[in-house]
Write a protein that holds these residues in place. Structure first.
Motif, PDB file in Angstrom:
ATOM      1  N   ILE A  21      21.633  30.135  52.623  1.00 17.62           N
ATOM      2  CA  ILE A  21      21.884  29.719  53.671  1.00 17.62           C
ATOM      3  C   ILE A  21      21.474  30.600  54.917  1.00 17.62           C
ATOM      4  CG2 ILE A  21      23.621  28.820  55.252  1.00 17.62           C
ATOM      5  CD1 ILE A  21      25.540  28.264  52.491  1.00 17.62           C
ATOM      6  N   ASP A  22      20.789  30.188  55.910  1.00 13.11           N
ATOM      7  CA  ASP A  22      20.305  31.031  56.912  1.00 13.11           C
ATOM      8  C   ASP A  22      21.295  30.855  58.083  1.00 13.11           C
ATOM      9  OD1 ASP A  22      19.102  32.188  58.982  1.00 13.11           O
ATOM     10  OD2 ASP A  22      17.067  31.514  58.655  1.00 13.11           O
ATOM     11  N   VAL A  55      26.311  27.661  61.222  1.00 13.77           N
ATOM     12  CA  VAL A  55      25.428  26.519  60.713  1.00 13.77           C
ATOM     13  C   VAL A  55      26.121  25.199  60.828  1.00 13.77           C
ATOM     14  CG1 VAL A  55      23.996  28.151  59.147  1.00 13.77           C
ATOM     15  CG2 VAL A  55      25.998  26.571  58.419  1.00 13.77           C
ATOM     16  N   ARG A  70      29.650  32.306  57.947  1.00 16.06           N
ATOM     17  CA  ARG A  70      29.646  32.926  56.587  1.00 16.06           C
ATOM     18  C   ARG A  70      31.142  32.926  55.929  1.00 16.06           C
ATOM     19  NH1 ARG A  70      25.608  34.905  53.810  1.00 16.06           N
ATOM     20  NH2 ARG A  70      24.466  35.405  55.941  1.00 16.06           N
ATOM     21  N   TYR A 123      32.365  29.378  55.332  1.00 14.25           N
ATOM     22  CA  TYR A 123      31.620  28.762  54.166  1.00 14.25           C
ATOM     23  C   TYR A 123      32.282  29.229  52.876  1.00 14.25           C
ATOM     24  CZ  TYR A 123      28.161  28.354  50.674  1.00 14.25           C
ATOM     25  OH  TYR A 123      27.461  27.907  49.398  1.00 14.25           O
ATOM     26  N   THR A 133      22.205  22.107  50.948  1.00 14.98           N
ATOM     27  CA  THR A 133      21.432  22.557  52.294  1.00 14.98           C
ATOM     28  C   THR A 133      20.512  21.476  52.523  1.00 14.98           C
ATOM     29  OG1 THR A 133      20.055  24.189  51.252  1.00 14.98           O
ATOM     30  CG2 THR A 133      22.279  24.782  51.882  1.00 14.98           C
ATOM     31  N   GLU A 172      17.476  25.178  54.955  1.00 15.60           N
ATOM     32  CA  GLU A 172      18.535  25.893  54.730  1.00 15.60           C
ATOM     33  C   GLU A 172      19.337  26.423  55.815  1.00 15.60           C
ATOM     34  OE1 GLU A 172      16.600  28.859  52.072  1.00 15.60           O
ATOM     35  OE2 GLU A 172      17.049  27.790  50.367  1.00 15.60           O
ATOM     36  N   ASP A 173      19.549  25.619  56.874  1.00 13.61           N
ATOM     37  CA  ASP A 173      20.260  25.863  57.951  1.00 13.61           C
ATOM     38  C   ASP A 173      21.247  24.991  58.670  1.00 13.61           C
ATOM     39  OD1 ASP A 173      18.461  24.238  59.035  1.00 13.61           O
ATOM     40  OD2 ASP A 173      17.477  25.586  60.603  1.00 13.61           O
ATOM     41  N   LEU A 208      24.289  22.137  56.462  1.00 10.96           N
ATOM     42  CA  LEU A 208      25.024  21.794  55.311  1.00 10.96           C
ATOM     43  C   LEU A 208      25.221  20.641  55.187  1.00 10.96           C
ATOM     44  CD1 LEU A 208      27.602  24.923  55.128  1.00 10.96           C
ATOM     45  CD2 LEU A 208      25.287  24.668  53.820  1.00 10.96           C
TER      46      LEU A 208
END
Length: 197
Positions: free
Chosen positions: A3-4, A12, A32, A35, A72, A76-77, A79
């Motif tokens: 995940i970016d 995100v 982060r 998450y 994702t 990858e940015d 969810l």
């Protein structure tokens, strides 16, 4: 899962979707830490941009969002989190933050029932009525479809709506078992209907 978190200052977007109905419930943001807490506890936790701290959805109302799946997008940015909500999601008391009614999709339920029947055919668990039908074979399953069809017609002739619904449900279940025994899918049957119209 990669995940970016760096693209948008450590946050995100997290789209929350009911895993049963497919309805989008809300949008929140995660850093982060939020998450990782979500993954660990299987309950959705966001990062509040206004309060600048973590908050677990439902910690006040009790309407937690139990996580079933996290995926994702292609970059990858973002969810997509599929959940089972414990109650209304919006603080206003609405089912969703978009003021939509979160009603399960009947066709999705039939697909999930078909998936369960297919699992029964593969695994043949003991003490399962569906397993017994598969073991008895197509002639017996076909007989059950016929019996349930007749019972459905009888209740229709009586104009007994409740019994008609019950017998129709029995008929649909046995028809799905028969289709599975013949390796025919629900979608293939629907495609045949679609071609006629």
């Amino acid at each position: 899962m990669m995940i970016d978190f760096d693209k948008s200052e450590g946050l995100v977007p997290a789209i929350i979707q009911d895993s049963r109905s497919g309805v989008v419930l809300m949008l929140g943001y995660m850093n982060r830490e939020a998450y990782e807490k979500t993954v660990k506890e299987k309950r959705v936790t966001f990062f509040s941009r206004s309060r600048q701290k973590l908050w677990t959805k439902g910690e006040t109302s009790g309407n937690f969002l139990t996580v079933k799946e996290i995926i994702t997008d292609c970059d990858e940015d973002t969810l997509l989190i599929k959940v089972v909500p414990a109650g209304p999601v919006c603080h206003t008391g609405a089912d969703t933050c978009f003021d939509e009614i979160n009603k399960p999709d009947s066709l999705e339920f039939l697909r999930s029932l078909e998936t369960l029947i297919q699992e029964r055919k593969r695994e043949l668990p003991e003490k399962s009525y569906t397993t017994r039908l598969f073991r008895e074979g197509i002639p017996k399953i076909s007989q059950k479809v016929g019996e349930e069809a007749v019972e459905t017609i009888i209740e229709a002739m009586k104009e007994d709506q409740e019994r008609f619904k019950e017998e129709s449900a029995d008929l649909m279940y046995h028809l799905l078992v028969l289709a599975t025994a013949l390796d025919v899918t629900f979608d293939e049957i629907v495609d045949t209907l679609r071609k006629r119209h």
